[in-house]
Design a protein around this motif. Structure first.
Motif, short mmCIF file in Angstrom:
data_model
loop_
_atom_site.label_atom_id
_atom_site.label_comp_id
_atom_site.label_asym_id
_atom_site.label_seq_id
_atom_site.Cartn_x
_atom_site.Cartn_y
_atom_site.Cartn_z
N SER A 198 0.93 -1.29 -0.06
CA SER A 198 0.05 -0.01 0.14
C SER A 198 0.88 1.32 0.15
CB SER A 198 -0.84 0.01 1.20
OG SER A 198 -1.75 -1.31 1.17
N GLY A 199 1.97 1.17 -0.64
CA GLY A 199 2.79 2.52 -0.94
C GLY A 199 3.64 2.61 0.34
N GLY A 200 3.77 1.77 1.19
CA GLY A 200 4.51 2.13 2.43
C GLY A 200 5.42 0.98 2.75
N TRP A 201 6.64 1.23 3.47
CA TRP A 201 7.62 0.18 3.94
C TRP A 201 7.52 -0.14 5.38
CZ3 TRP A 201 10.67 -2.48 0.58
CH2 TRP A 201 10.74 -1.66 -0.98
N GLU A 202 7.43 -1.45 5.77
CA GLU A 202 7.66 -1.82 7.02
C GLU A 202 8.85 -2.81 7.19
OE1 GLU A 202 5.11 -5.03 10.06
OE2 GLU A 202 4.21 -4.44 8.23
N GLU A 203 9.43 -2.48 8.40
CA GLU A 203 10.75 -3.24 8.58
C GLU A 203 10.57 -4.39 9.59
OE1 GLU A 203 15.12 -1.59 9.55
OE2 GLU A 203 13.92 -1.69 11.49
N LEU A 204 10.90 -5.73 9.02
CA LEU A 204 10.46 -6.76 9.84
C LEU A 204 11.66 -7.36 10.42
CD1 LEU A 204 8.61 -8.70 6.94
CD2 LEU A 204 7.73 -7.20 8.67
N GLU A 238 13.33 -17.61 6.36
CA GLU A 238 14.82 -17.66 6.80
C GLU A 238 15.62 -16.99 5.83
OE1 GLU A 238 15.78 -21.61 6.87
OE2 GLU A 238 14.48 -22.48 8.44
N LEU A 239 16.59 -16.26 6.27
CA LEU A 239 17.46 -15.36 5.18
C LEU A 239 18.79 -15.99 5.47
CD1 LEU A 239 16.24 -11.98 6.17
CD2 LEU A 239 15.22 -13.32 4.31
N GLY A 257 25.25 -18.47 2.09
CA GLY A 257 25.44 -19.97 2.67
C GLY A 257 24.95 -19.99 4.27
N VAL A 258 25.17 -18.60 4.78
CA VAL A 258 25.15 -18.78 6.24
C VAL A 258 23.95 -17.99 6.60
CG1 VAL A 258 26.24 -17.84 8.34
CG2 VAL A 258 27.48 -18.40 6.55
N LEU A 259 23.20 -18.59 7.76
CA LEU A 259 21.93 -18.07 8.31
C LEU A 259 21.93 -16.89 8.91
CD1 LEU A 259 19.13 -18.68 8.66
CD2 LEU A 259 19.49 -19.46 10.89
N ALA A 260 21.44 -15.61 8.05
CA ALA A 260 21.54 -14.36 8.74
C ALA A 260 20.43 -13.58 9.62
CB ALA A 260 21.59 -13.22 7.47
N ALA A 261 19.39 -14.34 9.12
CA ALA A 261 18.01 -13.94 10.32
C ALA A 261 16.78 -14.96 9.90
CB ALA A 261 17.76 -12.52 9.94
N THR A 262 16.34 -14.69 10.74
CA THR A 262 14.70 -15.64 10.71
C THR A 262 13.54 -14.63 10.99
OG1 THR A 262 14.69 -16.55 12.84
CG2 THR A 262 15.73 -17.74 10.96
N TYR A 263 12.41 -14.83 10.61
CA TYR A 263 11.14 -14.31 10.74
C TYR A 263 10.02 -14.72 10.60
CZ TYR A 263 8.06 -10.14 11.52
OH TYR A 263 6.90 -9.27 11.70
#
Length: 254
Positions: A177-183, A210-211, A215-221
């Motif tokens: 909807s035209g806006g950003w949300e930082e997860l 999973e990000l 090849g290394v896990l950086a973060a999960t959400y």
């Protein structure tokens, strides 16, 4: 001139010379035998010389989450433009050059996305998929770029896995909807220096994200309000560089 007489006891008789020669030969033979025997024993007891091998460079793993038997894997190496990669939110430019996708924006404050709805267009009932691609730029830069996933058909919503190579940071954003949300806020990650490629990977499982970097896990959400669209792409947010993308991998469960 008077001849110098040699006393009888100092004269070397033939039989004495012969015996002395035999003893000398025998002694020499013993020396040779001892040298060979001792040398062979030393060689037998000495450790073998190690074989030197070249150091193998560590490379990012492909397909971090291994697919099952029912998963279909797709690979885009940009050897042709048959999959219809398209530029969205111009002004900007998209090219397929020398087996790579090259993306740039002409506006200092307007982002662009490259995407192909032919390359990866799974049905809406599929909740698990994996996407990966290699990213670099034509010049060293402090600007960000990243991997787009969960992109809707209208391009009005998507997730962005964004990185800054110069200071080793990444984050996860959600656009709607035209806006950003930082997860996921800024996270320190190990990124390869310019001009090397960095591999960005995302595994999406019903909102569990999973990000991975190289090849290394950086973060999960865990996204409770997940986007169910499955389109993917590449993102660049500012003018001044050209983003170079190679080896897109995508797979999903059938």
């Amino acid at each position: 001139m008077e001849d110098r007489l040699i006393p009888e006891k100092q004269k070397k008789r033939p039989e004495i010379l012969f015996a002395g020669g035999c003893l000398a030969v025998l002694f020499l033979a013993l020396l040779i035998f001892s040298a060979v025997f001792v040398g062979n024993r030393i060689l037998a007891e000495s450790p073998s010389t190690p074989t030197l091998t070249a150091t193998v460079a560590v490379t990012p793993q492909v397909l971090i989450q291994k697919p099952g038997d029912e998963w279909m894997i797709r690979h885009e190496d940009f050897s042709s433009d048959d999959l219809g990669w398209t530029l969205y939110f111009p002004p900007g430019k998209l090219q397929i050059v020398n087996g790579q996708l090259v993306l740039e924006t002409y506006s200092p404050d307007r982002s662009v996305i490259a995407s192909s709805q032919v390359f990866f267009a799974p049905s809406d009932d599929i909740e698990r998929y994996y996407v990966q691609a290699d990213f670099t730029t034509d010049v060293e830069t402090s600007l960000s770029y990243g991997l787009v996933f969960g992109l809707s058909d209208s391009f009005g919503s998507f997730y962005l896995f964004e990185i800054w190579r110069d200071n080793g940071l990444s984050r996860l954003l959600k656009y709607s909807s035209g806006g950003w949300e930082e997860l996921v806020a800024f996270t320190e990650v190990e990124l390869r220096p310019y001009p090397e490629f960095n591999t960005l990977s995302v595994y999406f499982d019903e909102g569990n994200i999973e990000l991975y970097t190289n090849g290394v896990l950086a973060a999960t959400y865990k996204d409770e309000n997940l986007f169910r669209s499955k389109n993917i792409g590449a993102f660049i947010g500012e003018a001044g560089i050209r983003l170079i993308v190679d080896d897109f991998f995508v797979y999903d469960e059938r």
